[in-house]
Design a protein around this motif. Structure first.
Motif, PDB file in Angstrom:
ATOM      1  N   ILE A 159     -38.034 -23.892  -7.412  1.00 47.50           N
ATOM      2  CA  ILE A 159     -39.193 -23.825  -7.450  1.00 47.50           C
ATOM      3  C   ILE A 159     -39.456 -22.998  -6.039  1.00 47.50           C
ATOM      4  O   ILE A 159     -40.803 -21.918  -6.294  1.00 47.50           O
ATOM      5  N   LEU A 160     -39.145 -23.587  -4.996  1.00 50.93           N
ATOM      6  CA  LEU A 160     -39.816 -22.310  -3.721  1.00 50.93           C
ATOM      7  C   LEU A 160     -39.004 -21.410  -3.531  1.00 50.93           C
ATOM      8  O   LEU A 160     -39.179 -20.275  -3.312  1.00 50.93           O
ATOM      9  N   SER A 161     -37.151 -21.775  -4.526  1.00 48.71           N
ATOM     10  CA  SER A 161     -36.221 -20.459  -4.406  1.00 48.71           C
ATOM     11  C   SER A 161     -37.403 -19.236  -5.253  1.00 48.71           C
ATOM     12  O   SER A 161     -37.376 -17.945  -5.103  1.00 48.71           O
ATOM     13  N   VAL A 162     -37.106 -19.330  -6.311  1.00 42.61           N
ATOM     14  CA  VAL A 162     -38.592 -18.805  -7.640  1.00 42.61           C
ATOM     15  C   VAL A 162     -39.961 -18.149  -6.984  1.00 42.61           C
ATOM     16  O   VAL A 162     -39.928 -16.811  -6.717  1.00 42.61           O
ATOM     17  N   VAL A 163     -40.300 -19.051  -6.402  1.00 38.63           N
ATOM     18  CA  VAL A 163     -41.876 -18.102  -5.348  1.00 38.63           C
ATOM     19  C   VAL A 163     -41.703 -17.304  -4.161  1.00 38.63           C
ATOM     20  O   VAL A 163     -42.647 -16.531  -4.506  1.00 38.63           O
ATOM     21  N   LEU A 164     -40.594 -17.287  -3.655  1.00 36.93           N
ATOM     22  CA  LEU A 164     -40.063 -16.301  -2.686  1.00 36.93           C
ATOM     23  C   LEU A 164     -39.762 -15.544  -2.979  1.00 36.93           C
ATOM     24  O   LEU A 164     -39.975 -14.414  -2.427  1.00 36.93           O
ATOM     25  N   LEU A 165     -39.260 -15.289  -4.084  1.00 34.92           N
ATOM     26  CA  LEU A 165     -38.137 -14.718  -5.107  1.00 34.92           C
ATOM     27  C   LEU A 165     -38.955 -13.254  -5.747  1.00 34.92           C
ATOM     28  O   LEU A 165     -39.101 -12.508  -5.575  1.00 34.92           O
ATOM     29  N   LEU A 166     -40.308 -13.857  -6.365  1.00 35.47           N
ATOM     30  CA  LEU A 166     -41.061 -13.717  -6.930  1.00 35.47           C
ATOM     31  C   LEU A 166     -42.459 -12.771  -5.874  1.00 35.47           C
ATOM     32  O   LEU A 166     -42.524 -12.136  -6.289  1.00 35.47           O
ATOM     33  N   TRP A 167     -42.433 -13.592  -4.995  1.00 33.36           N
ATOM     34  CA  TRP A 167     -44.086 -12.949  -4.233  1.00 33.36           C
ATOM     35  C   TRP A 167     -44.168 -11.873  -3.941  1.00 33.36           C
ATOM     36  O   TRP A 167     -45.065 -10.507  -3.710  1.00 33.36           O
ATOM     37  N   PRO A 168     -42.629 -11.257  -3.268  1.00 36.88           N
ATOM     38  CA  PRO A 168     -42.920  -9.381  -3.050  1.00 36.88           C
ATOM     39  C   PRO A 168     -43.598  -8.779  -4.202  1.00 36.88           C
ATOM     40  O   PRO A 168     -44.583  -8.211  -4.093  1.00 36.88           O
ATOM     41  N   GLY A 169     -42.631  -9.068  -5.261  1.00 40.34           N
ATOM     42  CA  GLY A 169     -43.410  -8.507  -6.838  1.00 40.34           C
ATOM     43  C   GLY A 169     -45.150  -8.294  -6.955  1.00 40.34           C
ATOM     44  O   GLY A 169     -45.769  -7.592  -7.456  1.00 40.34           O
ATOM     45  N   VAL A 170     -45.637  -9.696  -6.890  1.00 40.88           N
ATOM     46  CA  VAL A 170     -46.823 -10.237  -6.206  1.00 40.88           C
ATOM     47  C   VAL A 170     -47.437 -10.017  -6.173  1.00 40.88           C
ATOM     48  O   VAL A 170     -48.619  -9.233  -6.190  1.00 40.88           O
ATOM     49  N   GLN A 171     -47.425  -9.331  -4.853  1.00 42.50           N
ATOM     50  CA  GLN A 171     -48.250  -8.691  -4.044  1.00 42.50           C
ATOM     51  C   GLN A 171     -48.074  -6.682  -4.239  1.00 42.50           C
ATOM     52  O   GLN A 171     -48.987  -6.576  -3.322  1.00 42.50           O
ATOM     53  N   HIS A 172     -46.762  -6.615  -4.220  1.00 38.65           N
ATOM     54  CA  HIS A 172     -46.567  -5.226  -5.157  1.00 38.65           C
ATOM     55  C   HIS A 172     -47.665  -4.653  -6.304  1.00 38.65           C
ATOM     56  O   HIS A 172     -48.419  -3.270  -5.738  1.00 38.65           O
ATOM     57  N   ARG A 173     -47.859  -6.024  -7.445  1.00 38.64           N
ATOM     58  CA  ARG A 173     -48.621  -5.283  -8.419  1.00 38.64           C
ATOM     59  C   ARG A 173     -49.541  -5.488  -8.307  1.00 38.64           C
ATOM     60  O   ARG A 173     -50.519  -5.727  -8.648  1.00 38.64           O
ATOM     61  N   GLY A 174     -50.536  -6.453  -7.468  1.00 33.54           N
ATOM     62  CA  GLY A 174     -51.670  -6.621  -6.564  1.00 33.54           C
ATOM     63  C   GLY A 174     -52.066  -8.048  -7.304  1.00 33.54           C
ATOM     64  O   GLY A 174     -53.148  -7.725  -7.767  1.00 33.54           O
ATOM     65  N   ILE A 175     -51.650  -8.915  -7.922  1.00 31.54           N
ATOM     66  CA  ILE A 175     -51.949  -9.779  -9.281  1.00 31.54           C
ATOM     67  C   ILE A 175     -52.453 -10.919  -8.312  1.00 31.54           C
ATOM     68  O   ILE A 175     -53.705 -10.959  -9.002  1.00 31.54           O
ATOM     69  N   ILE A 176     -52.611 -11.051  -7.408  1.00 32.15           N
ATOM     70  CA  ILE A 176     -53.677 -12.509  -6.855  1.00 32.15           C
ATOM     71  C   ILE A 176     -54.881 -11.683  -6.214  1.00 32.15           C
ATOM     72  O   ILE A 176     -56.078 -12.232  -6.499  1.00 32.15           O
ATOM     73  N   ASN A 177     -54.916 -10.466  -5.519  1.00 34.42           N
ATOM     74  CA  ASN A 177     -56.264  -8.930  -5.967  1.00 34.42           C
ATOM     75  C   ASN A 177     -56.822  -9.404  -6.790  1.00 34.42           C
ATOM     76  O   ASN A 177     -58.208  -9.593  -7.249  1.00 34.42           O
ATOM     77  N   ALA A 178     -56.158  -9.568  -8.312  1.00 29.85           N
ATOM     78  CA  ALA A 178     -56.782  -8.957  -9.505  1.00 29.85           C
ATOM     79  C   ALA A 178     -57.353 -10.488  -9.878  1.00 29.85           C
ATOM     80  O   ALA A 178     -58.510 -10.316 -10.152  1.00 29.85           O
ATOM     81  N   MET A 179     -56.420 -11.516 -10.067  1.00 32.82           N
ATOM     82  CA  MET A 179     -57.048 -12.712  -9.774  1.00 32.82           C
ATOM     83  C   MET A 179     -58.413 -13.338  -8.819  1.00 32.82           C
ATOM     84  O   MET A 179     -59.285 -13.568  -9.481  1.00 32.82           O
TER      85      MET A 179
END
Length: 193
Positions: A159-179
């Motif tokens: 879970i930690l590996s998946v989150v760490l590798l997906l985090w840059p894409g989440v930030q780049h796409r602005g998913i957290i801000n959209a949510m």
């Protein structure tokens, strides 16, 4: 301020020299990490899942797993520059690619410096607010101990590996801000008196 900028530029130059053999491999990796295609998150999750499935199927003890991961990382560190240099000659490296490579190195240095700054800020809390420091650190450690004793450690690392590798894409796409904006746009409930 100028000192920080000069120090950052030194770090970028040092990192560029360190990653010289990886430069042709970093450009496609950047597009995958930042999800420039819709299927890139699937590649990330699939690759990490395959690696952890292999670890789970081999069922090795901890030291053997660490040793084999070290061997794998050393092999990758050796073979990627060799393959990159054989596939792409010096003529394939353009000014645009150099600019992208420098941008990658700069973002790595910025992320590293921000992480170090956050750690230093947390430890400075020990001097400025010792009660808050100990409350936060002890509660985090107790929570971590409880979670790791309850859930399988390999699954937690997965879970930690998946989150760490997906985090840059989440930030780049602005998913957290959209949510967060969706939460703020939700219907407001009025308080009954």
């Amino acid at each position: 301020m100028a000192d920080m900028f000069q120090e950052q530029e030194k770090q970028v130059k040092k990192l560029k020299r360190l990653l010289e053999g990886w430069r042709m491999a970093l450009l496609p990796l950047k597009s995958i990490i930042l999800w420039e295609q819709q299927w890139h998150p699937c590649v990330i999750i699939g690759s990490v899942s395959f690696l952890y499935l292999l670890i789970w199927l081999l069922d090795l003890n901890t030291l053997t797993t660490i040793a084999l991961l070290g061997i794998l990382l050393n092999f990758i560190d050796f073979i990627i520059p060799v393959i990159s240099n054989s596939l792409y000659g010096p003529s394939a490296w353009t000014g645009q690619k150099e600019k992208m490579f420098e941008e990658i190195c700069r973002s790595i240095v910025l992320s590293y410096n921000n992480f170090i700054k956050q750690v230093c800020n947390f430890y400075s809390l020990r001097e400025t607010g010792p009660y808050m420091y100990y409350i936060i650190s002890i509660s985090m450690l107790i929570t971590l101990a409880w979670i790791t004793s309850t859930i399988n450690n390999i699954f937690l690392f997965y879970i930690l590996s998946v989150v760490l590798l997906l985090w840059p894409g989440v930030q780049h796409r602005g998913i957290i801000n959209a949510m967060l904006s969706m939460v703020n746009l939700g219907p407001k409930t009025s308080k009954l008196e």
